[in-house]
Design a protein around this motif. Structure first.
Motif, PDB file in Angstrom:
ATOM      1  N   ARG A  86       0.898  -0.945  -0.107  1.00  0.00           N
ATOM      2  CA  ARG A  86      -0.186   0.008  -0.067  1.00  0.00           C
ATOM      3  C   ARG A  86       0.790   1.342  -0.088  1.00  0.00           C
ATOM      4  O   ARG A  86       1.424   1.671   0.932  1.00  0.00           O
ATOM      5  N   GLY A  87       1.041   1.990  -0.986  1.00  0.00           N
ATOM      6  CA  GLY A  87       2.242   2.967  -1.455  1.00  0.00           C
ATOM      7  C   GLY A  87       1.752   4.040  -0.520  1.00  0.00           C
ATOM      8  O   GLY A  87       2.673   4.804  -0.329  1.00  0.00           O
ATOM      9  N   THR A  88       0.412   4.232   0.089  1.00  0.00           N
ATOM     10  CA  THR A  88       0.040   5.416   0.677  1.00  0.00           C
ATOM     11  C   THR A  88       0.375   5.331   2.064  1.00  0.00           C
ATOM     12  O   THR A  88      -0.168   6.462   2.840  1.00  0.00           O
ATOM     13  N   THR A  89       0.771   4.278   2.714  1.00  0.00           N
ATOM     14  CA  THR A  89       0.944   3.814   3.981  1.00  0.00           C
ATOM     15  C   THR A  89       2.193   4.614   4.792  1.00  0.00           C
ATOM     16  O   THR A  89       3.277   4.591   4.252  1.00  0.00           O
ATOM     17  N   GLY A  90       1.579   5.643   5.702  1.00  0.00           N
ATOM     18  CA  GLY A  90       2.814   6.211   6.374  1.00  0.00           C
ATOM     19  C   GLY A  90       2.748   5.677   7.917  1.00  0.00           C
ATOM     20  O   GLY A  90       3.778   6.058   8.576  1.00  0.00           O
ATOM     21  N   ALA A  91       2.079   5.001   8.233  1.00  0.00           N
ATOM     22  CA  ALA A  91       2.026   4.410   9.698  1.00  0.00           C
ATOM     23  C   ALA A  91       1.499   3.102   9.716  1.00  0.00           C
ATOM     24  O   ALA A  91       0.328   3.097   8.892  1.00  0.00           O
ATOM     25  N   VAL A  92       1.605   2.172  10.649  1.00  0.00           N
ATOM     26  CA  VAL A  92       0.967   0.901  10.974  1.00  0.00           C
ATOM     27  C   VAL A  92       0.991   0.780  12.497  1.00  0.00           C
ATOM     28  O   VAL A  92       1.615   1.041  13.242  1.00  0.00           O
ATOM     29  N   VAL A  93      -0.206   0.260  12.878  1.00  0.00           N
ATOM     30  CA  VAL A  93      -0.561   0.203  14.218  1.00  0.00           C
ATOM     31  C   VAL A  93      -1.036  -1.309  14.534  1.00  0.00           C
ATOM     32  O   VAL A  93      -1.882  -1.671  13.902  1.00  0.00           O
ATOM     33  N   HIS A  94      -0.505  -1.950  15.427  1.00  0.00           N
ATOM     34  CA  HIS A  94      -0.955  -3.504  15.647  1.00  0.00           C
ATOM     35  C   HIS A  94      -1.231  -3.425  17.476  1.00  0.00           C
ATOM     36  O   HIS A  94      -0.212  -3.153  17.989  1.00  0.00           O
ATOM     37  N   LEU A  95      -2.393  -3.872  17.641  1.00  0.00           N
ATOM     38  CA  LEU A  95      -2.702  -3.951  18.989  1.00  0.00           C
ATOM     39  C   LEU A  95      -3.193  -5.439  19.267  1.00  0.00           C
ATOM     40  O   LEU A  95      -3.491  -6.017  18.308  1.00  0.00           O
ATOM     41  N   HIS A  96      -3.182  -5.572  20.788  1.00  0.00           N
ATOM     42  CA  HIS A  96      -3.968  -6.964  20.935  1.00  0.00           C
ATOM     43  C   HIS A  96      -5.555  -6.370  21.895  1.00  0.00           C
ATOM     44  O   HIS A  96      -5.545  -6.937  22.937  1.00  0.00           O
ATOM     45  N   SER A  97      -6.242  -5.499  21.293  1.00  0.00           N
ATOM     46  CA  SER A  97      -7.346  -4.962  22.035  1.00  0.00           C
ATOM     47  C   SER A  97      -8.341  -6.044  22.126  1.00  0.00           C
ATOM     48  O   SER A  97      -8.701  -6.665  21.173  1.00  0.00           O
ATOM     49  N   THR A  98      -8.939  -5.969  23.290  1.00  0.00           N
ATOM     50  CA  THR A  98      -9.727  -6.782  23.695  1.00  0.00           C
ATOM     51  C   THR A  98     -10.861  -7.270  23.052  1.00  0.00           C
ATOM     52  O   THR A  98     -11.065  -8.467  22.682  1.00  0.00           O
ATOM     53  N   HIS A  99     -11.804  -6.339  22.549  1.00  0.00           N
ATOM     54  CA  HIS A  99     -13.067  -6.568  21.684  1.00  0.00           C
ATOM     55  C   HIS A  99     -12.547  -7.242  20.506  1.00  0.00           C
ATOM     56  O   HIS A  99     -13.317  -7.969  19.884  1.00  0.00           O
ATOM     57  N   SER A 100     -11.767  -6.552  19.809  1.00  0.00           N
ATOM     58  CA  SER A 100     -11.029  -7.073  18.522  1.00  0.00           C
ATOM     59  C   SER A 100     -10.736  -8.564  18.581  1.00  0.00           C
ATOM     60  O   SER A 100     -11.007  -9.291  17.769  1.00  0.00           O
ATOM     61  N   VAL A 101     -10.186  -8.820  19.314  1.00  0.00           N
ATOM     62  CA  VAL A 101      -9.495 -10.247  19.791  1.00  0.00           C
ATOM     63  C   VAL A 101     -10.559 -11.090  19.922  1.00  0.00           C
ATOM     64  O   VAL A 101     -10.701 -12.355  19.381  1.00  0.00           O
ATOM     65  N   ALA A 102     -11.594 -10.721  20.704  1.00  0.00           N
ATOM     66  CA  ALA A 102     -12.745 -11.465  21.356  1.00  0.00           C
ATOM     67  C   ALA A 102     -13.612 -11.815  20.000  1.00  0.00           C
ATOM     68  O   ALA A 102     -13.996 -12.707  19.637  1.00  0.00           O
ATOM     69  N   TYR A 103     -13.943 -10.604  19.097  1.00  0.00           N
ATOM     70  CA  TYR A 103     -14.583 -10.787  17.888  1.00  0.00           C
ATOM     71  C   TYR A 103     -14.164 -11.794  17.049  1.00  0.00           C
ATOM     72  O   TYR A 103     -14.785 -12.445  16.378  1.00  0.00           O
ATOM     73  N   SER A 104     -12.709 -11.765  16.857  1.00  0.00           N
ATOM     74  CA  SER A 104     -12.185 -12.534  15.970  1.00  0.00           C
ATOM     75  C   SER A 104     -12.292 -14.025  16.302  1.00  0.00           C
ATOM     76  O   SER A 104     -12.123 -15.010  15.299  1.00  0.00           O
ATOM     77  N   MET A 105     -12.843 -14.483  17.480  1.00  0.00           N
ATOM     78  CA  MET A 105     -12.912 -15.737  17.638  1.00  0.00           C
ATOM     79  C   MET A 105     -14.245 -16.503  17.449  1.00  0.00           C
ATOM     80  O   MET A 105     -14.522 -17.683  17.559  1.00  0.00           O
ATOM     81  N   LEU A 106     -14.940 -15.539  17.372  1.00  0.00           N
ATOM     82  CA  LEU A 106     -16.486 -16.181  17.224  1.00  0.00           C
ATOM     83  C   LEU A 106     -16.762 -16.966  15.853  1.00  0.00           C
ATOM     84  O   LEU A 106     -15.871 -16.391  14.817  1.00  0.00           O
ATOM     85  N   PRO A 107     -17.536 -17.826  15.853  1.00  0.00           N
ATOM     86  CA  PRO A 107     -17.778 -19.006  14.735  1.00  0.00           C
ATOM     87  C   PRO A 107     -18.371 -18.354  13.231  1.00  0.00           C
ATOM     88  O   PRO A 107     -18.056 -19.183  12.441  1.00  0.00           O
ATOM     89  N   ASP A 108     -19.213 -17.429  13.528  1.00  0.00           N
ATOM     90  CA  ASP A 108     -20.078 -17.240  12.437  1.00  0.00           C
ATOM     91  C   ASP A 108     -19.826 -15.780  11.742  1.00  0.00           C
ATOM     92  O   ASP A 108     -20.544 -15.216  11.161  1.00  0.00           O
TER      93      ASP A 108
END
Length: 213
Positions: A86-108
């Protein structure tokens, strides 16, 4: 004060804000940002985002060579994949934020468009968020999975791990990451309800008016 010094201080200030608000904890999470000369400043491995030293951030030159600072985060392949595709990328952020992680585990959830269209701002700042499979932390295959998207997605969630978001600059990347976590939180709160989501036409209109670079 030089541009690089200002950027170093801003990375640490925004990282501490994310940490203080519980969006990442311990030594989890990492940030990178482009310098004015095309290099990269990156948070070090094993560091806490709540207590970063601007002088010890990892510095890479425009050719990707390590120049100075502490050893960079082991998640560098994730960051490099976004900058490369992505040529427009000027920064990248990676977190272990609770709700995002929880939502990633849902089966549907839909792995191609994991977050429901609950608010206009999630559509405007994130687009369609891709759910990537689980990888062991530090596995270079994470970067390969991001690269395979061909720069089409500014945001992904790593299953059982957390979000990775690219932006045109540090502000944009942080704000979009916060929007992702808030949307995941809303989705979790409303999971057993039948919320009125944005319609397909409303989503289409937002994407047309606010295209993501």
């Amino acid at each position: 004060m030089s541009d690089e010094t200002r950027l170093r201080e801003k990375i640490c200030r925004m990282a501490q804000s994310l940490f203080d608000r519980g969006l990442t904890c311990g030594s989890s999470g990492n940030i990178s940002a482009r310098t004015a000369d095309g290099g990269l400043l990156v948070t070090p491995t094993g560091s806490t985002m709540g207590d970063l030293d601007p002088a010890r951030l990892s510095l890479f030159d425009a050719d990707g060579r390590f120049v100075s600072g502490d050893k960079p985060t082991k998640e560098m392949p994730l960051h490099e994949a976004f900058y490369r595709t992505r040529g427009t990328t000027g920064a990248v952020v990676h977190l272990h934020s609770t709700h995002s992680v929880a939502y990633s585990m849902l089966p549907d959830v839909d792995p191609d468009d994991v977050l429901p269209p609950l608010t206009a701002y999630s559509v405007m700042r994130l687009g369609r968020v891709k759910l990537l499979p689980y990888f062991m932390p530090g596995d270079p295959a994470m970067g390969a999975a991001v690269a395979e998207l061909g720069g089409t997605r500014p945001a992904v969630i790593l299953a059982n791990h957390g979000p990775v978001v690219a932006g045109k600059d540090l502000d944009a990347a942080v704000f979009a990451t916060e929007e992702l976590e808030e949307t995941a939180k809303l989705a979790m709160l409303l999971r057993r309800e039948s919320p009125r989501m944005l319609t397909a036409d409303q989503v289409r209109a937002l994407r047309e008016r606010y295209p993501l670079d």
